[in-house]
Design an enzyme around this catalytic site. Structure first.
Site: not given
Ligand code: CP
Ligand code: NVA
Length: 303
Positions: A104, A131, A134, A222, A262, A290
């Protein structure tokens, strides 16, 4: 020597590979008796984090444990990266120990550098522009709660950020009907529209959240201020004022609309407390997915 496969964004998979991976994730989750529970026995995942995480860290770590393997958390401050060791050296050293590296990062080119020098798969666990892990969970959740066969009308409302960008590509790869509503200046970007066009699934774009949400079967949002954008907070809050997912906006959607986020959510900003606590929200299933989606990915890349 076979080429190492990386997962820096969702279109590193072919569309049929993406569909197959989602199917594998659902089988492993819903029919554990039909699969080898521990295909990654004695395999190790390194998890490099430049930013905080709850879901990503825990879902990858518990995922590796469930699959018979092990994960090593390498947060900010715990490696020699913080003292200036180059990423390319870290990539090569880690490749001697582990079977995959998950990272990340703030800047996507950090992932590209890791991938260029690692001799094991590199997985994007969120960058400034993508991402994809996700997106795997988002698509799995949409198939769970609405079904791809129902040809759902999907709306993205809010920032054209990392989550939106990968999601747009993933929807295009599966031929899903997506409309993206963002304020002017916060679009997903022409590069994403070009990539979606390659799959014949270019999303509709608008600056009117009501247009996107009208009759939608799925509405996804988001945060307005992503990690690393804190200095833009005041400007963003003012630009996104009309984009809050509240009961009034949601009332324009289909009666049984599913709400995705998310997470983490900033209640009172991009979504109201009553919407995220409503029966429409499927965010906890989405968060659990996830792990199931990533487990299928880990098996695909490592096994
Ligand atoms: N959705 C997501 O990536 O959550 P975390 O930041 O908690 O990992
Ligand atoms: N867009 C958010 C997603 C967090 C999972 C961020 O980058 O902070």
């Amino acid at each position: 020597m076979t080429e190492v496969r990386h997962f820096l964004d969702v279109d590193d998979l072919e569309p049929d590979e993406l569909a197959d991976l989602l199917a594998q994730a659902a089988i492993r989750r819903d029919h554990p008796d039909r699969v080898n529970p521990t295909p990654l026995t004695r395999r190790t995942l390194a998890m490099l984090f430049e930013k905080p995480s709850t879901r990503t860290r825990v879902s990858f770590e518990t995922g590796m444990t469930r699959l018979g393997g092990h994960a090593i958390f390498l947060g900010p401050d715990v490696t020699q990266l913080d003292r200036g060791e180059p990423l390319k050296d870290t990539a090569r050293a880690l490749s001697g120990y582990v079977d995959a590296i998950m990272a990340r990062v703030f800047a996507h080119d950090h992932l590209e550098e890791l991938a260029a020098y690692a001799s094991v798969p590199v997985i994007n666990a969120l960058s400034d522009v993508a991402h994809p892990c996700q997106t795997l969970a988002d698509l799995l959740t949409i198939d769970d709660v609405v079904g791809f066969d129902a040809d759902p009308q999907i709306a993205w409302v809010g920032d054209g950020n990392n989550v939106a960008r990968s999601f747009a590509v993933g929807c295009a790869m599966l031929g899903l009907d997506l409309t993206i509503a963002t304020p002017p200046g916060y679009e997903v970007g022409d590069d994403i529209l070009d990539r979606t066009a390659a799959f014949d699934g270019r999303p509709c774009t608008t600056t009117d959240p009501r247009t996107a949400v009208s009759e939608a079967d799925v509405v996804y949002t988001d945060v307005w201020v992503s990690m690393g954008q804190e200095d833009d907070r005041a400007a963003k809050l003012s630009s996104f004022e009309e984009f809050q997912l509240d009961t009034e906006l949601l009332a324009m959607a289909a009666d049984d609309v599913a709400v995705l986020h998310c997470l983490p959510a900033h209640r009172g900003e991009e979504i109201t407390d009553d919407v995220i606590e409503s029966e429409h929200a499927v965010v906890w299933r989405q968060a659990e997915n996830r792990m199931h989606a990533q487990n299928a990915l880990l098996i695909d890349l490592i096994d």
